[in-house]
Design an enzyme around this catalytic site. Sequence first.
Site: not given
Ligand SMILES: *Cc1c(COP(=O)(O)O)cnc(C)c1O
Length: 397
Positions: A191, A219, A249
Amino acid sequence: MTSPESMPAAASLDAFASSKLAGLERRQLRRRIVTTDGLDAVRVEQDGRTLLNFCSNDYLGLSRHPEVIAAAQAATARHGTGAGASRLVTGGHPLLFELEARLARFKGTKDCIVFGSGYLANLAIAPALMGAGDLILIDELAHACLFAGAQLSRARVETFRHNDLADLEARLVEMRPDARRAMILTDGVFSMDGDLAPLPGLLAIADRHDAWTLVDDAHGVGVIAGGRGSAHAFTPPALAPLQMGTLSKSLGSYGGYLCASNAVCELLRTRARPLVFTTAPAPASIAAALKALDLVETDTAMCERPALLARRFCAAAGLPAPVSPIVPVILGSASAALEASSRLREAGFLVTAIRPPTVPRGTARLRITFSAAHDEADIDRLAGLVAAYAPQQEAAE
Ligand SMILES: *Cc1c(COP(=O)(O)O)cnc(C)c1O
């Protein structure tokens, strides 16, 4: 009436919080949440100024897509604003079952569970499968919620060097014999760095040592391999038995999921505390994710555009070619990152400084993310500004 803050214990609590904050402030690690009013898929307003957002994870701009919004509105009108209770108490609304079936098909698994968020999914998975006497090996740069889930499980938790398969295998050789069960946790796309996990090699090692692999593709879905996710960046696809991701996302909504076998999902439905003891996601979020998934599955060009723009940016800024829409510009100190971020803001770009503990000490950075909704001209302008920092990036490598 006395205010709660005037009571003695409350006063010591406040003194504690204030002194912690002062320490963080001194090390430039205090964070502030500012009011940001999203105007469209890429423009936001902060402090009366309009900025171009280059740090969102809404890679496809789908949170603003008219069809996604209409789906969320229709679901709210039909099913209400809230789910009312945990699905284990009241059952689930039909949209949840529909989304789970769609995600399972999309990921090529037999089953899927949708959670309230990606963070909750990762708090659920390792603790439901692992316990005392078990071993969890986690990439040192994996997301904070994978670490949180590992710690909650009460298994022995050890890190391996980032994307270092030799280190991973050495640790398994050393520690696996003493462990009842073993699990490997990694991001599919990291990330804060934007690189991919070496999944084919990692899965082969996992099979040699009977370790269960959980890949967090928060991602990956929507932006890697035509939207299919990081497993499909490899030929043949590198399919982990536990494929986790988020709706929050590139799908433009809110929620998380695990795609896995039917037995694994059924066990989690019964045992996973962040599923059993929390309210199901709101119907609007689920309907939005369903519509977004339709768009991801049918519009490959849209899914490829964020990484394409990231490559254009890196070529123009003199940075190494990226493999995802996430481009780190590592500046070292928190103050250097804050300074660069504030200069970009002056020029009309929102690129938040990323500091420890989100990234390791000494690697504070700008993390620039690209959206299908960005304009080429804006990207070239940003590249011109960031090029001033690029030599430092090369020196840091
Ligand atoms: C953003 C993220 C999460 C968390 O997801 P949310 O739905 O925002 O709680 C989990 N793992 C990674 C790698 C992330 O970047």
